[in-house]
Structures are given as structure tokens and as C-alpha cells.
Enzyme design. Structure first.
Site, short mmCIF file in Angstrom:
data_model
loop_
_atom_site.label_atom_id
_atom_site.label_comp_id
_atom_site.label_asym_id
_atom_site.label_seq_id
_atom_site.Cartn_x
_atom_site.Cartn_y
_atom_site.Cartn_z
N ARG A 177 11.76 -2.36 11.15
CA ARG A 177 10.87 -1.72 11.78
C ARG A 177 10.59 -2.74 13.09
NH1 ARG A 177 5.61 0.08 8.36
NH2 ARG A 177 4.59 -0.92 9.97
N ARG A 213 -0.28 -8.57 13.79
CA ARG A 213 -0.75 -7.90 12.84
C ARG A 213 -1.71 -8.39 11.90
NH1 ARG A 213 4.33 -5.51 10.71
NH2 ARG A 213 3.35 -3.96 9.61
N LYS A 267 1.01 -1.09 0.01
CA LYS A 267 0.06 0.09 -0.06
C LYS A 267 0.80 1.34 -0.11
CE LYS A 267 -2.03 -1.00 4.10
NZ LYS A 267 -1.45 -2.42 4.04
#
Ligand code: ADP
Ligand code: ADP
Ligand code: ZN
Length: 209
Positions: A155, A166, A13
Site C-alpha cells: 500500500r 498516520r 483490526k
């Protein structure tokens, strides 16, 4: 045009939103980037959300909607925007429908095992926000940002435990948005598995640009 980008973490995305925004003159709004910026700057918001982000849980709707409401009210959003990673829950989607209904919801479709491969090889430039992948989108020099020369980082929520969480959070809280936007007649599915050039071409076709 007002767009929202749906799809699991790692579907691409952010990568596609950055390209489309520079191509189409729209504002790119990533709620994940906004939260990470707040954490990096140590603001009150940052202190509030840091542990939530690290675990891969969702920031409360109230906090997230307030942030987006403020952001989409700014002048650079008058020509349209891409919301990347928002909405992620039904209450967020309903809030957006009241504030500024999207024209289209683009859903990036990617299988779970591909999600894990993408997230576990992702590298982020902490300075300019560009994203790379050790195998699929490698920087010219290992671990150095092509754009600004800064050292790339991993990250914290791209570690295996947070990745699993997630994905579970995505399925429970965010996947139901597909039906929400299908019912409104504005859902467009895109196969996110091919290489970035092909996905971007499919995205432009879906948007008619
Ligand atoms: P999201 O914003 O959906 O979490 P990203 O845009 O950060 O996803 O992409 C996740 C990872 O996959 C990054 O490492 C990125 O470089 C890589 N990536 C993005 N698009 C593709 C693609 N079409 N094929 C292979 N890797 C990709
Ligand atoms: P990815 O695209 O890799 O899933 P993001 O950068 O979009 O990650 O988001 C990172 C984190 O920021 C999320 O795991 C969550 O903790 C928080 N976040 C981002 N967007 C939202 C949202 N719309 N609602 C709640 N939390 C959010
Ligand atoms: Zn950089």
C-alpha cells in the site's frame, strides 16, 4: 451484535475483523477498503480521496459518515456488523451513536514500534483484499496471494512517511475515542501483540462467543 474496532494502524483490526465476520456471520465493513475500492474504480469519491489516503490523512467526516450510513443500511447488516476503522474522530463517533449505537468497542492495543514493523512488512492482495506480512503472516509463495493467486502489492500509505503521519493522526484524532466508549461502559481492550491465533482467542473471550 454491532461492533466497532479501534486501535492504531497495523494493530490487526482488518485481519481479526475478517476472521470474526466469517465465524459469526456479521458484515465486515472497512472504511479503508471502501475508499481504496473507490480509488481503484476511479469514481468521483475515489478522485476526491486518493491524495488524502496516500498522505495518511483522514477523509472529511461528512464524506465518511455518509458512506457508512449508506453501508450499514443494507440488508446484510441486519444480523450485525463489524466497523473496522470507523469511527476515527469524535464527530464520527457521535454520528454513529445517533445512527446505530455500537454494542461494544474493541480496542486493539499495540506499541508504536510494533505498529511500524507491521505496516512496513504488510502486503495486500489487490484482488481479494487478503492481507499478509512478509515475516509474521507470510504467503505460501512469496508475493502471491494464497487465496486467489494474484500478485501482492505494498500500500502506498505503508511507506515510512505516511506511516509516521498516520500514527500522529491516530493519536490526535482517534485515541480520544477510547475515553468516549469507556464513559459509555462498552470499551474492551485487547492486547494485539501476540500471534494472530492468540489475539483471535482473546477477542472471542472478550465478546463471549
Ligand atoms: P489494521 O487493519 O489494524 O491496519 P491489519 O489487519 O492490516 O491491521 O494487520 C497489519 C499487518 O500485521 C498485516 O501485515 C497483517 O498480516 C499483520 N498482522 C495482523 N495481526 C497480526 C498479529 N497478531 N501478529 C503479527 N502480525 C499480524
Ligand atoms: P489502517 O487500518 O492501516 O490504518 P485503513 O485501511 O483503515 O488503514 O484506512 C486507510 C485510509 O483510509 C486512512 O488512512 C484514511 O485516509 C482513510 N480512512 C479510513 N477510515 C476512515 C475514517 N473513519 N475517517 C476518515 N478517513 C478514513
Ligand atoms: Zn487474493
Amino acid at each position: 451484535m454491532k461492533l466497532i474496532f479501534l486501535g492504531p494502524p497495523g494493530a490487526g483490526k482488518g485481519t481479526m475483523a475478517k476472521r470474526l465476520a466469517s465465524h459469526g456471520g456479521m458484515a465486515h465493513i472497512s472504511t479503508g477498503d471502501l475508499f481504496r475500492e473507490a480509488v481503484a474504480q476511479g469514481t468521483d469519491l475515489g478522485k476526491q480521496v486518493k491524495s488524502i489516503l496516500d498522505r495518511g490523512d483522514l477523509v472529511p467526516d461528512e464524506v465518511t459518515v455518509k458512506l457508512v450510513q449508506e453501508r450499514i443500511g443494507r440488508p446484510d447488516c441486519r444480523r450485525g456488523f463489524i466497523l473496522d476503522g470507523f469511527p476515527r474522530t469524535i464527530p464520527q463517533a457521535e454520528a454513529l451513536d445517533r445512527l446505530s449505537p455500537p454494542d461494544l468497542a474493541v480496542n486493539f492495543v499495540l506499541a508504536d514500534d510494533e505498529v511500524v514493523k507491521r505496516l512496513s512488512g504488510r502486503r495486500l492482495c489487490p484482488s481479494c483484499g487478503k492481507t499478509f506480512h512478509i515475516l509474521f503472516v507470510p504467503p505460501r509463495k512469496p508475493d502471491i496471494c494464497d487465496g486467489c493467486g494474484t500478485g501482492l502489492v505494498i500500500r502506498k500509505d505503508d511507506q515510512v512517511e505516511a506511516i509516521r503521519n498516520r500514527l500522529a493522526v491516530y493519536k490526535a484524532q482517534t485515541e480520544p475515542l477510547e475515553a468516549h466508549y469507556r464513559d459509555l461502559g462498552i470499551l474492551r481492550n485487547i492486547d494485539a501483540a501476540p500471534d494472530p491465533e492468540k489475539v483471535f482467542a482473546a477477542l472471542k473471550t472478550a465478546l463471549g462467543v
